[in-house]
Design a protein around this motif. Structure first.
Motif, mmCIF file in Angstrom:
data_model
loop_
_atom_site.group_PDB
_atom_site.id
_atom_site.type_symbol
_atom_site.label_atom_id
_atom_site.label_comp_id
_atom_site.label_asym_id
_atom_site.label_seq_id
_atom_site.Cartn_x
_atom_site.Cartn_y
_atom_site.Cartn_z
ATOM 1 N N ARG A 50 0.882 -1.287 -0.052
ATOM 2 C CA ARG A 50 -0.057 -0.054 0.096
ATOM 3 C C ARG A 50 0.780 1.142 0.095
ATOM 4 N NH1 ARG A 50 -2.468 -3.635 -0.916
ATOM 5 N NH2 ARG A 50 -4.541 -4.275 -0.130
ATOM 6 N N SER A 51 0.211 2.407 -0.473
ATOM 7 C CA SER A 51 1.038 3.719 -0.559
ATOM 8 C C SER A 51 0.435 4.573 0.516
ATOM 9 C CB SER A 51 0.766 4.158 -1.888
ATOM 10 O OG SER A 51 1.369 3.494 -2.818
ATOM 11 N N LEU A 52 1.259 5.471 1.307
ATOM 12 C CA LEU A 52 0.996 6.307 2.238
ATOM 13 C C LEU A 52 1.408 7.720 1.925
ATOM 14 C CD1 LEU A 52 0.011 6.751 5.267
ATOM 15 C CD2 LEU A 52 2.332 6.164 5.832
ATOM 16 N N ALA A 53 0.499 8.717 2.045
ATOM 17 C CA ALA A 53 0.829 9.967 1.796
ATOM 18 C C ALA A 53 0.287 10.953 2.845
ATOM 19 C CB ALA A 53 0.105 10.376 0.536
ATOM 20 N N PRO A 54 0.660 12.305 2.853
ATOM 21 C CA PRO A 54 -0.021 13.083 3.601
ATOM 22 C C PRO A 54 -1.407 13.166 3.242
ATOM 23 C CG PRO A 54 2.017 14.193 2.776
ATOM 24 C CD PRO A 54 1.712 12.996 2.067
ATOM 25 N N GLY A 55 -2.322 13.556 4.079
ATOM 26 C CA GLY A 55 -3.630 13.700 3.581
ATOM 27 C C GLY A 55 -3.754 14.481 2.616
ATOM 28 N N PHE A 56 -4.530 14.332 1.603
ATOM 29 C CA PHE A 56 -4.710 15.185 0.534
ATOM 30 C C PHE A 56 -5.448 16.467 0.953
ATOM 31 C CE2 PHE A 56 -5.243 11.192 -2.075
ATOM 32 C CZ PHE A 56 -4.039 10.643 -2.026
ATOM 33 N N ILE A 57 -5.168 17.701 0.372
ATOM 34 C CA ILE A 57 -5.604 19.151 0.608
ATOM 35 C C ILE A 57 -6.385 19.431 -0.731
ATOM 36 C CG2 ILE A 57 -5.216 21.412 1.213
ATOM 37 C CD1 ILE A 57 -2.421 20.401 2.297
ATOM 38 N N ASP A 58 -7.598 19.774 -0.610
ATOM 39 C CA ASP A 58 -8.419 20.336 -1.666
ATOM 40 C C ASP A 58 -8.028 21.968 -1.780
ATOM 41 O OD1 ASP A 58 -10.315 21.386 -3.480
ATOM 42 O OD2 ASP A 58 -11.781 19.983 -2.509
ATOM 43 N N GLY A 59 -7.237 22.421 -2.833
ATOM 44 C CA GLY A 59 -6.699 23.427 -2.794
ATOM 45 C C GLY A 59 -7.920 24.833 -3.407
ATOM 46 N N HIS A 60 -8.912 24.461 -3.778
ATOM 47 C CA HIS A 60 -9.824 25.385 -4.031
ATOM 48 C C HIS A 60 -11.259 24.776 -3.757
ATOM 49 C CE1 HIS A 60 -11.823 28.366 -6.883
ATOM 50 N NE2 HIS A 60 -12.864 27.959 -6.703
ATOM 51 N N SER A 61 -11.816 25.266 -2.740
ATOM 52 C CA SER A 61 -13.293 24.476 -2.058
ATOM 53 C C SER A 61 -13.981 25.783 -1.652
ATOM 54 C CB SER A 61 -12.935 23.687 -0.665
ATOM 55 O OG SER A 61 -13.964 23.282 -0.261
ATOM 56 N N HIS A 62 -15.294 25.321 -1.451
ATOM 57 C CA HIS A 62 -16.252 26.280 -1.016
ATOM 58 C C HIS A 62 -16.911 25.510 0.517
ATOM 59 C CE1 HIS A 62 -16.261 28.805 -4.277
ATOM 60 N NE2 HIS A 62 -16.066 28.048 -4.959
ATOM 61 N N ASN A 63 -16.295 24.622 1.021
ATOM 62 C CA ASN A 63 -16.795 23.947 2.332
ATOM 63 C C ASN A 63 -17.122 24.807 3.483
ATOM 64 O OD1 ASN A 63 -17.652 21.569 0.666
ATOM 65 N ND2 ASN A 63 -16.148 20.234 1.348
ATOM 66 N N ASP A 64 -16.618 25.918 3.595
ATOM 67 C CA ASP A 64 -16.770 26.714 4.590
ATOM 68 C C ASP A 64 -18.200 27.074 4.808
ATOM 69 O OD1 ASP A 64 -16.426 28.121 1.952
ATOM 70 O OD2 ASP A 64 -16.363 30.227 3.253
ATOM 71 N N TRP A 65 -18.880 26.792 3.667
ATOM 72 C CA TRP A 65 -20.538 27.110 3.958
ATOM 73 C C TRP A 65 -21.100 25.829 4.194
ATOM 74 C CZ3 TRP A 65 -22.960 31.512 2.905
ATOM 75 C CH2 TRP A 65 -22.228 32.624 2.150
ATOM 76 N N PHE A 66 -20.481 24.589 4.359
ATOM 77 C CA PHE A 66 -21.053 23.708 4.898
ATOM 78 C C PHE A 66 -20.415 23.013 6.070
ATOM 79 C CE2 PHE A 66 -21.322 23.862 0.227
ATOM 80 C CZ PHE A 66 -22.341 23.761 0.123
ATOM 81 N N ALA A 67 -19.295 23.805 6.559
ATOM 82 C CA ALA A 67 -18.529 23.309 7.979
ATOM 83 C C ALA A 67 -19.463 24.021 9.091
ATOM 84 C CB ALA A 67 -17.251 24.070 8.032
ATOM 85 N N ILE A 68 -20.528 25.083 8.620
ATOM 86 C CA ILE A 68 -21.393 25.499 9.827
ATOM 87 C C ILE A 68 -22.796 24.854 9.474
ATOM 88 C CG2 ILE A 68 -20.142 27.651 10.050
ATOM 89 C CD1 ILE A 68 -22.250 28.868 8.127
ATOM 90 N N LYS A 69 -22.905 23.701 8.798
ATOM 91 C CA LYS A 69 -24.252 23.013 8.863
ATOM 92 C C LYS A 69 -24.577 22.383 10.176
ATOM 93 C CE LYS A 69 -25.609 23.642 4.618
ATOM 94 N NZ LYS A 69 -26.989 24.355 4.163
ATOM 95 N N LYS A 70 -25.755 22.337 10.617
ATOM 96 C CA LYS A 70 -25.982 21.644 11.787
ATOM 97 C C LYS A 70 -25.440 20.244 11.880
ATOM 98 C CE LYS A 70 -29.896 24.559 12.933
ATOM 99 N NZ LYS A 70 -31.384 24.839 13.027
ATOM 100 N N ASP A 71 -25.526 19.417 10.520
ATOM 101 C CA ASP A 71 -24.901 18.177 10.277
ATOM 102 C C ASP A 71 -23.991 18.274 9.087
ATOM 103 O OD1 ASP A 71 -24.307 15.485 10.360
ATOM 104 O OD2 ASP A 71 -26.213 15.045 9.608
ATOM 105 N N PRO A 72 -22.762 18.632 9.429
ATOM 106 C CA PRO A 72 -21.799 18.772 8.381
ATOM 107 C C PRO A 72 -21.459 17.626 7.565
ATOM 108 C CG PRO A 72 -20.678 19.260 10.313
ATOM 109 C CD PRO A 72 -22.088 18.903 10.778
ATOM 110 N N LEU A 73 -21.443 16.545 8.440
ATOM 111 C CA LEU A 73 -20.533 15.399 7.860
ATOM 112 C C LEU A 73 -21.380 14.727 6.445
ATOM 113 C CD1 LEU A 73 -18.647 13.004 7.701
ATOM 114 C CD2 LEU A 73 -20.361 11.557 9.145
#
Length: 532
Positions: A50-73
């Motif tokens: 298996r391969s192991l890497a740093p957790g991937f980073i999404d370099g362009h996102s709008h998930n700040d709008w969804f982090a504040i949802k009552k149920d963000p998952l």
């Protein structure tokens, strides 16, 4: 709590060749990276094959709008399955932050794409936002402060130059966000009200980024040969004119200018690729730090009004119905379609609203035939019944060949620019965008695997100065993604699911194991990332 990962093929995020080795973590930090580590641990993972890497980073996102949802998952679920642990949010000028408590225009934020529905609240400053989401969301988040949001907060949606008082207040909101730890600022020149800002206003926003040495990301005014952003349909490509604006605000400065989603809307726009790259190089030669990002899709998502000219959008309903204005609009759209190589057959409805589900997944042209309307009248009907807030998927935005070329460009970073919608047709990038980049590498159309991993980890962390993220290094946060290269290579993409990602750790917590998400852990696993 110590965990030891043994015998993995390690990509450390630097772009260096992979090596077979071990990683030891304790709680949320990486303790050691090396070969043949003999350490006592509470949990040992044998990652042979298996391969192991740093957790991937999404370099362009709008998930700040969804982090504040009552149920963000539910809004983070498909991204985690892609191996993504961290997001750079607030792009395209459309951040969830950027207003004062007494603003009467909070409902104007979001550019028609986002809003404060079913959230735990609306948080105007970065401090307030981070207080609300830190430890209360699944993934890690950094935030860019959006120009559209700050402009809307002080003046609403107005097609005019800001008054000196409004401009001063807007710039103060943006500067406060930078002081509180925003990763940079973002412009959205195609979205209301950013589309009303002139070059002078853009330059003042850029000067704030220069002052704090942080990036300015830009959704340009046009991403096609012709658009509704400029009155001249002939002559210089509108995509290139839009980049000329960026040259005006940045040339000769060390601005960290980041060109968002390098796409070419419409078949006639593809030939602008070489000139755009040339302009970027010339701007870099002048001292400006120019980079760009891409997603691994040939279509994109936008608001239904994206092809409506600004002069039409600001009219009253009565003015819009006047024969002369309809005739003018029709002539402009027909000419634009011919010049662009893009038309109503290429605009597919993703969501219009309750009661209009029959339109989802159909092109405007198909709907026009079914409803007995002209293409233009069908389009305007869809705009009106959706209160000009409908969502569409459009293409072509790129080609596999252009994506492959950009994958080899050392100034290119990776991202998804996708979010989960509550209704309608989803953007396919939510499912497998990052595994497709990995697959491209393994099949030889993309860059090398070390460089591919770097473009979605360390290079993004460097670009946005995300502290102690993006690398497998001692002392860094234990964000880890485990993947199976054999499974990724043989998978069939675009099946509305991810592939080849086997385990994901966020801040040392195992949140994905096979297909199983740890729902309880994901309630608190994500951290807010301040950039000072």
């Amino acid at each position: 709590m110590k965990s030891l990962f043994k015998n993995a093929k390690i990509y450390d995020g630097t772009g260096a060749d992979a090596f077979i080795g071990d990683v030891l973590i304790e709680n949320d930090r990486i303790l050691k990276v090396g070969k043949d580590l003999e350490e006592a641990a509470d949990q040992v993972y044998d990652l042979t094959g298996r391969s192991l890497a740093p957790g991937f980073i999404d370099g362009h996102s709008h998930n700040d709008w969804f982090a504040i949802k009552k149920d963000p998952l539910p809004y983070f679920d498909p991204f985690i399955r892609q191996g993504i642990t961290t997001f750079v949010t607030g792009n395209c000028g459309l951040s969830t932050i950027g207003f004062e408590p007494d603003s009467p225009y909070v409902d104007k934020l979001g550019g028609g794409l986002f809003g404060f529905h079913d959230t735990t609240g609306a948080y105007g400053t970065l401090d307030e936002f981070f207080d609300a989401v830190d430890g209360n969301m699944p993934c890690n988040l950094s935030v860019l402060a959006g120009h559209c949001s700050a402009r809307a907060a002080v003046s609403g949606s107005v097609n005019r130059k800001l008054t000196p008082e409004e401009e001063e207040k807007m710039l103060a909101i943006l500067e406060k966000a930078l002081q509180q730890g925003a990763a940079g600022l973002s412009l959205g020149m195609m979205y209301d009200p950013g589309l009303y800002a002139d070059v002078e206003e853009q330059r003042k926003v850029a000067q704030l980024c220069l002052k704090y040495n942080k990036p300015l990301t830009v959704h340009p005014r046009a991403e096609s040969k012709v658009s509704m952003s400029y009155p001249q349909l002939f002559g210089r490509s509108h995509l290139l004119r839009a980049f000329d604006e960026l040259v005006d605000i940045a040339k000769g400065t060390p601005l960290k200018l980041h060109y968002s989603h390098a796409i070419f809307v419409g078949r006639s726009s593809f030939k602008d690729k070489d000139e755009l790259l040339k302009l970027m190089q010339e701007l870099r030669d002048s001292g400006t730090d120019v980079m760009f990002d891409i997603y691994n899709e040939c279509l994109g998502v936008s608001v239904i009004t994206v092809i409506l000219p600004a002069w039409y959008q600001v009219m009253t309903p009565e003015e819009k119905k006047k024969p002369f204005n309809r005739l003018k609009l029709s002539a402009m759209i027909k000419a634009t379609s011919l010049l662009l190589g893009f038309g109503f057959k290429d605009i597919v409805v993703a969501y219009i609203g309750p009661g209009y589900e029959r339109f989802e997944g159909k092109s405007v042209h198909q709907i026009a035939q079914e409803e007995g309307l002209s293409d233009l009248n069908a389009y305007l009907m869809l705009c009106e019944v959706s209160d000009f807030k409908g969502r569409v998927n459009m293409g072509p935005y790129s080609t596999p060949e252009i994506i492959s070329e950009f994958e080899h460009n050392d100034r290119c970073l990776y991202m998804t620019d996708a979010w989960v919608e509550e209704h309608g047709v989803q953007n396919p990038a939510i499912y497998d965008c990052y595994p497709k980049f990995l697959q491209d590498s393994l099949k030889g159309t993309g860059d090398t695997m070390p460089n591919t991993i770097r473009r979605m980890t360390g290079a993004i962390a460097d670009r946005f100065m995300l502290p102690e993220r993006g690398y497998l290094k001692e002392g860094y946060f234990a964000d880890l993604t485990v993947f199976n290269e054999d499974e990724i290579k043989k998978a069939v993409p675009d099946q509305e699911r991810s592939f080849g990602i086997e385990k994901v750790f966020i801040n040392g917590k195992n949140v994905l194991d096979g297909d199983r998400l740890d729902i309880e852990t994901l309630k608190t696993s994500g951290k807010a990332i301040r950039v000072n």
